[in-house]
Design a protein around this motif. Sequence first.
Motif, short mmCIF file in Angstrom:
data_model
loop_
_atom_site.label_atom_id
_atom_site.label_comp_id
_atom_site.label_asym_id
_atom_site.label_seq_id
_atom_site.Cartn_x
_atom_site.Cartn_y
_atom_site.Cartn_z
N GLN A 1 25.11 39.01 49.35
CA GLN A 1 26.11 37.84 48.44
C GLN A 1 26.68 38.45 47.38
O GLN A 1 25.97 39.19 46.55
N GLY A 2 28.21 38.23 46.98
CA GLY A 2 28.80 38.67 45.98
C GLY A 2 29.33 40.19 45.87
O GLY A 2 30.02 40.77 45.14
N ALA A 3 29.00 40.72 47.27
CA ALA A 3 29.60 42.34 47.30
C ALA A 3 31.20 42.11 47.31
O ALA A 3 31.79 43.18 47.02
N GLY A 4 31.79 40.89 47.95
CA GLY A 4 33.21 40.92 48.16
C GLY A 4 33.39 40.95 49.69
O GLY A 4 34.72 41.48 49.93
N LYS A 5 32.79 40.30 50.46
CA LYS A 5 32.99 39.95 51.86
C LYS A 5 34.23 39.51 51.99
O LYS A 5 35.24 39.63 52.87
N THR A 6 34.33 38.07 51.25
CA THR A 6 35.34 37.13 51.59
C THR A 6 36.72 37.83 51.02
O THR A 6 37.47 37.67 51.82
N THR A 7 36.47 38.29 49.92
CA THR A 7 37.82 38.88 49.37
C THR A 7 38.23 40.05 50.16
O THR A 7 39.50 40.02 50.17
N THR A 8 37.29 40.82 50.67
CA THR A 8 37.82 41.92 51.40
C THR A 8 38.36 41.87 52.80
O THR A 8 39.22 42.22 53.23
N TYR B 1 26.71 28.66 54.52
CA TYR B 1 25.66 28.41 53.37
C TYR B 1 25.92 28.64 52.14
O TYR B 1 25.53 27.66 51.42
N ARG B 2 26.66 29.49 51.73
CA ARG B 2 27.20 29.29 50.48
C ARG B 2 28.08 28.35 50.08
O ARG B 2 29.27 28.11 50.61
N PRO B 3 27.90 27.60 49.00
CA PRO B 3 28.64 26.45 48.70
C PRO B 3 30.24 26.92 48.27
O PRO B 3 30.40 28.06 47.65
N LYS C 1 36.08 27.19 51.39
CA LYS C 1 37.23 26.73 50.65
C LYS C 1 37.63 28.18 50.16
O LYS C 1 38.85 28.13 50.13
N GLN C 2 36.77 28.96 49.53
CA GLN C 2 37.48 30.25 49.10
C GLN C 2 38.18 30.84 50.15
O GLN C 2 39.24 31.44 49.91
N LEU C 3 37.96 30.91 51.53
CA LEU C 3 38.59 31.85 52.42
C LEU C 3 39.72 31.06 52.75
O LEU C 3 40.91 31.48 53.11
N THR D 1 33.61 48.27 47.27
CA THR D 1 34.37 47.20 46.29
C THR D 1 33.97 47.61 44.94
O THR D 1 32.99 48.28 44.65
N LYS D 2 34.97 47.08 44.04
CA LYS D 2 35.00 47.10 42.71
C LYS D 2 34.91 48.41 41.91
O LYS D 2 34.35 48.87 40.95
N LEU D 3 35.58 49.25 42.61
CA LEU D 3 35.66 50.52 42.16
C LEU D 3 36.60 50.59 40.89
O LEU D 3 36.89 51.79 40.47
N ASP D 4 37.45 49.39 40.81
CA ASP D 4 38.16 49.43 39.49
C ASP D 4 37.28 49.21 38.29
O ASP D 4 37.92 49.59 37.10
N GLY D 5 36.06 49.27 38.50
CA GLY D 5 35.18 49.09 37.31
C GLY D 5 34.85 50.37 36.82
O GLY D 5 35.43 51.37 37.34
N VAL E 1 38.30 51.24 49.86
CA VAL E 1 37.82 50.82 48.78
C VAL E 1 38.44 49.61 48.08
O VAL E 1 39.74 49.51 48.30
N GLY E 2 37.85 49.06 47.47
CA GLY E 2 38.31 47.89 46.64
C GLY E 2 38.42 48.14 45.24
O GLY E 2 37.66 48.64 44.59
N MET E 3 39.90 48.03 44.91
CA MET E 3 40.22 48.19 43.55
C MET E 3 40.63 47.26 42.75
O MET E 3 41.48 47.42 41.67
N GLY E 4 40.46 46.09 43.07
CA GLY E 4 40.70 44.95 42.17
C GLY E 4 40.25 43.59 42.97
O GLY E 4 40.04 43.69 44.15
N GLU E 5 40.71 42.50 42.33
CA GLU E 5 40.49 41.05 42.95
C GLU E 5 41.80 40.81 43.69
O GLU E 5 41.54 39.85 44.60
N LYS E 6 42.85 41.29 43.65
CA LYS E 6 44.10 40.83 44.27
C LYS E 6 43.91 41.37 45.74
O LYS E 6 43.45 42.27 46.04
#
Length: 440
Positions: free
Chosen positions: A106-113, A137-139, A143-145, A245-249, A270-275
């Motif tokens: 959870q929170g790794a970035g699956k939906t975003t990715t 499961y996750r509330p 909707k997010q997807l 993900t989150k290598l922009d950090g 690699v994920g470099m941001g939320e966009k």
Amino acid sequence: GLADRLQNTMQKIRGKGKVSEADVKEMMREVRLALLEADVNFKVVKSFVKKVGERAVGQEVMKSLTPGQQVIKVVKEELTQLMGGEQSQIAVAKRPPTVIMMVGLQGAGKTTTTGKLANLLRKKYNRNPLLVAADIYRPAAIKQLQTLGKQLNMPVFSLGDQVSPVEIAKQAIEKAKEDHCDYVLIDTAGRLHIDENLMDELKEIKELANPEEIFLVVDAMTGQDAVNVAESFNEQLGITGVVLTKLDGDTRGGAALSIRSVTEKPIKFVGMGEKMDALEPFHPERMASRILGMGDVLTLIEKAQTAVDEEKAKELEQKMRTMSFTFDDFLEQLAQVRSMGPLDELLKMLPGANKIKGLNNVQFDEKQIGHIEAIIKSMTKEEKAHPEIINSGRRKRIARGSGRTIQEVNRLLKQFEEMKKMMKQMSNMQAKGKKKGFKL
Ligand code: GDP
Ligand code: MG
């Protein structure tokens, strides 16, 4: 960081023709600490340091590189090697649709990715993906997807949160066939920790959907945890690739190295941001630089080098001013000729040297350097420090001892005298320049 640590070591081994075992050992200790600091798994670090150490010892130092740079070069090459080549290809099923499962905590970035990957598939490969909301499961996960789908103008398949993920996957594949979608991206549920229920569900989906790819999405910021997660997902489910993900950090990204060597599965993206366009192919070389903090290492190497040169120049300047430049100093200079460039070049580096007439006459060719060294080495300690005591008797002895002619000995003594005079002249000019308050 690594840069600071290596700086000291590098200064010590600068000017050597070969990288010795002790040099490498010292540098490897620094590299080891830096890698551990970058969150690289300790087992990986251990075998890595061993491998690099073996490669780096006894390497001829390339002319353009200092021994420090040389070792870093080897380290970087080995890191790159360890992470494999670029592998951003995405599998294609023999018969469409190609199914890709996105898994992870959870929170790794699956939906975003999932959204990013769909975007990439359409933009780069001209594909027509269907996004599947299988996290019941996750509330608000569905909707997010759906929001991402709207944003990308792409279809999202959902059956709400009352139907099992396996059933959702099954119906989604049917729908994709009907609608001629060539990719099905299944956004699965995560948990805070790996548990049996989660794995069982994922295994069931895998069984039914027969995915071409199972991408494990891990958060680079979680360091060692990401490595452990990768290991269990790979063991229990079998993954085909990793998205970091989150290598922009501000993470150093050491997880990348460990994940690759622990799972032997490639990092694909690699994920470099939320966009939605912030998904990039994984470049092992870039990652190696990042782990090493190469950007700053290289500039620091340059700075360290300048500092050393300045120090040398200052020391030499001091000797020139006090006229205490001896044949021993001269010999030391000669020893450095091959690694640092010729003495006349060295002299030219001194401030104000370009103003000295006759400096261009101080030239030695390679063979002559050997002869000069032989002559100086045939001098006694006293003669080296006070050449003015070298009378004709001593000259004969020096000539005999070095296997050179008396003429050559005479020429060297004369050259040395001229050089000292010139140095005196130079240092006077410099002193004057300083008094007037400008730099020559
Ligand atoms: P999931 O629970 O695995 O589906 O994770 P989400 O896709 O919901 O992502 C969790 C959070 O991480 C969200 O706020 C995302 O915007 C964020 N996120 C995902 N990938 C990246 C990335 O590459 N960079 C940054 N900065 N944030 C990301
Ligand atoms: Mg999600």
